[in-house]
Design a protein around this motif. Structure first.
Motif, PDB file in Angstrom:
ATOM      1  N   VAL A 161      -4.928  -3.274  -6.695  1.00 35.70           N
ATOM      2  CA  VAL A 161      -5.788  -2.115  -6.919  1.00 35.70           C
ATOM      3  C   VAL A 161      -5.925  -1.844  -8.410  1.00 35.70           C
ATOM      4  O   VAL A 161      -7.024  -1.578  -8.908  1.00 35.70           O
ATOM      5  CB  VAL A 161      -5.257  -0.878  -6.158  1.00 35.70           C
ATOM      6  CG1 VAL A 161      -5.954   0.399  -6.606  1.00 35.70           C
ATOM      7  CG2 VAL A 161      -5.425  -1.072  -4.658  1.00 35.70           C
ATOM      8  N   MET A 162      -4.821  -1.936  -9.148  1.00 34.34           N
ATOM      9  CA  MET A 162      -4.877  -1.692 -10.590  1.00 34.34           C
ATOM     10  C   MET A 162      -5.745  -2.732 -11.291  1.00 34.34           C
ATOM     11  O   MET A 162      -6.549  -2.391 -12.161  1.00 34.34           O
ATOM     12  CB  MET A 162      -3.480  -1.714 -11.209  1.00 34.34           C
ATOM     13  CG  MET A 162      -2.619  -0.555 -10.860  1.00 34.34           C
ATOM     14  SD  MET A 162      -2.976   1.061 -11.588  1.00 34.34           S
ATOM     15  CE  MET A 162      -4.660   1.328 -11.508  1.00 34.34           C
ATOM     16  N   HIS A 163      -5.582  -3.990 -10.916  1.00 30.90           N
ATOM     17  CA  HIS A 163      -6.406  -5.052 -11.503  1.00 30.90           C
ATOM     18  C   HIS A 163      -7.882  -4.787 -11.229  1.00 30.90           C
ATOM     19  O   HIS A 163      -8.725  -4.897 -12.130  1.00 30.90           O
ATOM     20  CB  HIS A 163      -5.992  -6.415 -10.949  1.00 30.90           C
ATOM     21  CG  HIS A 163      -6.806  -7.536 -11.482  1.00 30.90           C
ATOM     22  ND1 HIS A 163      -6.652  -8.018 -12.756  1.00 30.90           N
ATOM     23  CD2 HIS A 163      -7.804  -8.247 -10.920  1.00 30.90           C
ATOM     24  CE1 HIS A 163      -7.534  -8.996 -12.967  1.00 30.90           C
ATOM     25  NE2 HIS A 163      -8.243  -9.152 -11.857  1.00 30.90           N
ATOM     26  N   ALA A 164      -8.206  -4.412 -10.007  1.00 34.50           N
ATOM     27  CA  ALA A 164      -9.596  -4.117  -9.645  1.00 34.50           C
ATOM     28  C   ALA A 164     -10.105  -2.880 -10.375  1.00 34.50           C
ATOM     29  O   ALA A 164     -11.267  -2.831 -10.800  1.00 34.50           O
ATOM     30  CB  ALA A 164      -9.723  -3.940  -8.129  1.00 34.50           C
ATOM     31  N   ALA A 165      -9.258  -1.883 -10.574  1.00 35.52           N
ATOM     32  CA  ALA A 165      -9.661  -0.669 -11.295  1.00 35.52           C
ATOM     33  C   ALA A 165      -9.929  -0.978 -12.769  1.00 35.52           C
ATOM     34  O   ALA A 165     -10.906  -0.477 -13.341  1.00 35.52           O
ATOM     35  CB  ALA A 165      -8.586   0.404 -11.162  1.00 35.52           C
ATOM     36  N   VAL A 166      -9.078  -1.795 -13.382  1.00 32.98           N
ATOM     37  CA  VAL A 166      -9.303  -2.203 -14.778  1.00 32.98           C
ATOM     38  C   VAL A 166     -10.648  -2.914 -14.894  1.00 32.98           C
ATOM     39  O   VAL A 166     -11.441  -2.638 -15.800  1.00 32.98           O
ATOM     40  CB  VAL A 166      -8.153  -3.101 -15.296  1.00 32.98           C
ATOM     41  CG1 VAL A 166      -8.524  -3.784 -16.606  1.00 32.98           C
ATOM     42  CG2 VAL A 166      -6.872  -2.295 -15.455  1.00 32.98           C
TER      43      VAL A 166
END
Length: 166
Positions: A12-17
């Motif tokens: 999720v963090m990778h996708a948010a970045v």
């Protein structure tokens, strides 16, 4: 006992970045986050508190995973041309957008951006043995080239002019 989280926070963090780095904070709605991240709205709010909370965590993750490694690599750059190439080739989209869009209006974002830029400046100063003011100018030039979207054209020309510094 609460339900087990149905998503991988790192994914999720990778996708948010990626999402915030491509469209900026104001260009991303909560609906966009739910759709792109594959996280239910309630889970998003429960885990991250708010869109801004998710944004701050994503920015910090971007600095740790993308900006810090560039700063580490810059410390070993043999000359100004190599340093410029490292910065212009790096994925610093979220940092750039945060600097121009959110930092002027959000003190926490401004502090994260300032810390990241200071790390890049210091790495360039250390690698090239130049004063901090010149290192900051080189960082600014490299990020400006990146922002303009022409790292190979203008960046290569500037790198040739910076070669005597190395």
């Amino acid at each position: 006992m609460g339900r087990r989280r149905a998503f991988d926070e790192d994914e999720v963090m990778h996708a948010a970045v990626e999402l915030f780095g491509g469209r900026a904070y104001d260009g991303v709605s909560v609906d966009d986050l739910v759709t792109h991240l594959g996280v239910h709205r309630n889970s998003l709010y429960k885990t991250f508190g708010s869109k801004r909370g998710l944004y701050l965590i994503a920015l910090r993750r971007h600095v740790a995973d993308d900006v810090r490694p560039v700063a580490d690599a810059l410390s070993a750059a043999p000359d100004a041309a190599a340093a410029l190439q490292l910065v212009t080739a790096a994925d610093l989209g979220l940092l750039l957008l945060a600097a121009v869009e959110r930092a002027p209006a959000d003190e926490e974002v401004a502090a994260e951006v300032a810390t990241a830029l200071a790390a890049l400046d210091q790495a360039i100063a250390d690698a090239l043995g130049v004063p901090p003011e010149l290192a900051a100018a080189i960082t600014a030039a490299a990020l400006g080239i990146r922002l303009r979207g022409n790292p190979d054209g203008v960046g290569a020309e500037l790198a040739r002019h910076l070669d005597p510094l190395g």
